[in-house]
Design a protein around this motif. Structure first.
Motif, PDB file in Angstrom:
ATOM      1  N   SER A  73       0.824  -1.217   0.000  1.00 37.58           N
ATOM      2  CA  SER A  73       0.000   0.000   0.000  1.00 37.58           C
ATOM      3  C   SER A  73       0.856   1.265   0.000  1.00 37.58           C
ATOM      4  CB  SER A  73      -0.934  -0.004   1.208  1.00 37.58           C
ATOM      5  OG  SER A  73      -0.154  -0.118   2.378  1.00 37.58           O
ATOM      6  N   GLN A  74       2.124   1.143   0.405  1.00 38.12           N
ATOM      7  CA  GLN A  74       2.977   2.336   0.441  1.00 38.12           C
ATOM      8  C   GLN A  74       3.948   2.397  -0.736  1.00 38.12           C
ATOM      9  OE1 GLN A  74       4.840   2.766   4.321  1.00 38.12           O
ATOM     10  NE2 GLN A  74       2.905   2.286   5.314  1.00 38.12           N
ATOM     11  N   ASP A  76       2.893   2.570  -4.065  1.00 32.91           N
ATOM     12  CA  ASP A  76       2.280   3.287  -5.177  1.00 32.91           C
ATOM     13  C   ASP A  76       2.387   2.528  -6.503  1.00 32.91           C
ATOM     14  OD1 ASP A  76       0.905   5.209  -6.474  1.00 32.91           O
ATOM     15  OD2 ASP A  76       2.534   6.668  -6.573  1.00 32.91           O
ATOM     16  N   GLN A 103      -9.647   6.830  -2.007  1.00 34.92           N
ATOM     17  CA  GLN A 103      -8.655   7.863  -1.657  1.00 34.92           C
ATOM     18  C   GLN A 103      -9.320   9.144  -1.186  1.00 34.92           C
ATOM     19  OE1 GLN A 103      -6.424   8.669  -5.242  1.00 34.92           O
ATOM     20  NE2 GLN A 103      -5.285   6.735  -5.155  1.00 34.92           N
TER      21      GLN A 103
END
Ligand code: ATP
Length: 365
Positions: A73-74, A76, A103
């Motif tokens: 998830s971190q 991108d 988002q």
């Protein structure tokens, strides 16, 4: 968009090593193929790059930043799976806009973005349709839309076309490549299909038993295989192998196959013992004057060309020649090979004795 670099990355599952220490760099905007047979470790490599699996050792960088221990998830990145699961209770628009909604993007902005992506994919006319009744191709486009809409740094695809029939698969492969060329987004694509890799990839990593066998542009991998495994895995029919006992001094430009001299490229490193001469079927010529002989065992008609199988004293060999050439099964034929196209291998590890590295161009990863 992103450059992705892996350095000495390894993955163990208990006592089993799925990926041996691997290193390569995927340049920004490349369409990059991870190619190899089932179980060779390509999906595990992709999952480590994506953050779905933690490496046992080694380092992974995205745009210079070390991400090896960061969750997916971190990072991108966007994943496109083979069995592209869409949300069945939403229409096409809902499916594509879902990541933006998660988002917290405002509705007007979301609408504009979904429209922009639908234009790229040519699906503006089906935005309000339920996904249930869509064709396979449209479902794939919606799945791609959902990946593209977030503007991720990179796309990761694991055999995305694997479930499609051959004709449609070819069409979608062309569409994917065209989409990539329009967006110039870094794409990492897993496949076991060498043709797909050659047709679509800017660069290919060939893996076998968790080891990176070779890394380079498709033509170098085809013309200058670094190992016997690569030479056989790429090409149809694969490269021919003629085994012989020999001694080659460094720089020597011929080998002796049963006392018949065969010219080879000069840039061969010295070697001796059991060796293999590798030559692709299209570089074998049937030439009555040639002293090296084979017996014609069979011929297979393929339209413009035919594949002729011959028995030689060093093993079976296939030649691709014009289908208009007259061939008599059972007859002896002379065989000649273009020296520039021969690859010599040592037999113990199956490593090529010459590689493009010898000529100043790096092909090993
Ligand atoms: P395929 O196309 O069949 O998926 P692959 O090249 O992608 O092949 P991987 O899925 O990366 O191969 O698997 C490499 C090896 O690691 C296989 O032998 C597989 O059984 C093993 N493996 C993968 N995931 C795990 C796991 N979670 N636990 C144990 N072994 C695993």
């Amino acid at each position: 968009m992103a450059q992705i670099r892996i350095e000495n990355v390894r993955k163990d599952f208990g006592a089993f090593t799925a990926v041996q220490s691997s290193s390569f760099t995927i340049e920004d905007g490349e369409f990059f193929m991870l190619l190899g047979p089932s179980g060779c470790g390509k999906t595990t490599t992709l999952r480590m790059m994506a953050g779905l699996e933690l490496p046992t050792s080694g380092r992974i960088f995205i745009d210079g930043e070390e991400v090896g221990q960061k969750p997916a998830s971190q990072r991108d990145i966007a994943f496109v799976f083979q069995m592209f699961a869409l949300y069945p209770h939403m229409n096409v628009r809902g499916n594509i806009s879902y990541p933006l909604k998660s988002q917290g993007m405002p509705s007007a902005q979301r609408k504009a973005k979904v429209h922009e992506v639908a234009e790229i994919l040519g699906i503006t006319d089906i935005l309000d349709r339920p996904v249930g009744g869509l064709s396979g191709g449209d479902r794939q486009r919606v799945a791609l839309g959902r990946a593209i809409v977030r503007d991720p740094k990179a796309f990761f695809m694991d055999e995305p076309l694997g479930a499609l029939d051959a004709e449609f698969r070819e069409h979608m492969a062309e569409e994917l490549r065209a989409l990539h060329d329009r967006m110039a987004a870094t794409t990492v694509y897993v496949t076991h299909d060498q043709l797909e890799a050659m047709q679509m990839g800017d660069k290919i990593v060939v893996m076998n038993h968790g080891v990176v066998e070779q890394f380079g542009v498709p033509q170098d991998i085809y013309d200058w295989p670094a190992t016997k495994f690569v030479a056989q895995f790429i090409g149809s029919p694969p490269m021919n192998f003629l085994d012989f006992d020999g001694k080659i001094e460094a720089g020597q430009d011929e080998v002796r196959l049963n006392d018949i001299a065969i010219r080879v490229p000069q840039s061969v490193d010295g070697a001796q013992g059991r060796l293999t001469l590798g030559v692709r079927p299209e570089h074998v010529k049937l030439d009555d004057a040639a002293p090296y002989r084979g017996r014609i065992m069979a011929t297979e008609y393929l339209g413009t060309t035919q594949i002729v199988t011959l028995d030689t004293a060093n093993g079976q060999i296939k030649a691709r020649i014009a289908s208009s050439d007259k061939i008599a099964v059972g007859q002896s034929a002379g065989l000649s090979f273009d020296a520039r196209t021969i690859t010599l291998f040592e037999n113990a590890q199956g490593q090529a004795l010459r590689s493009r590295a010898n000529e100043g161009v790096l092909i090993h990863g």
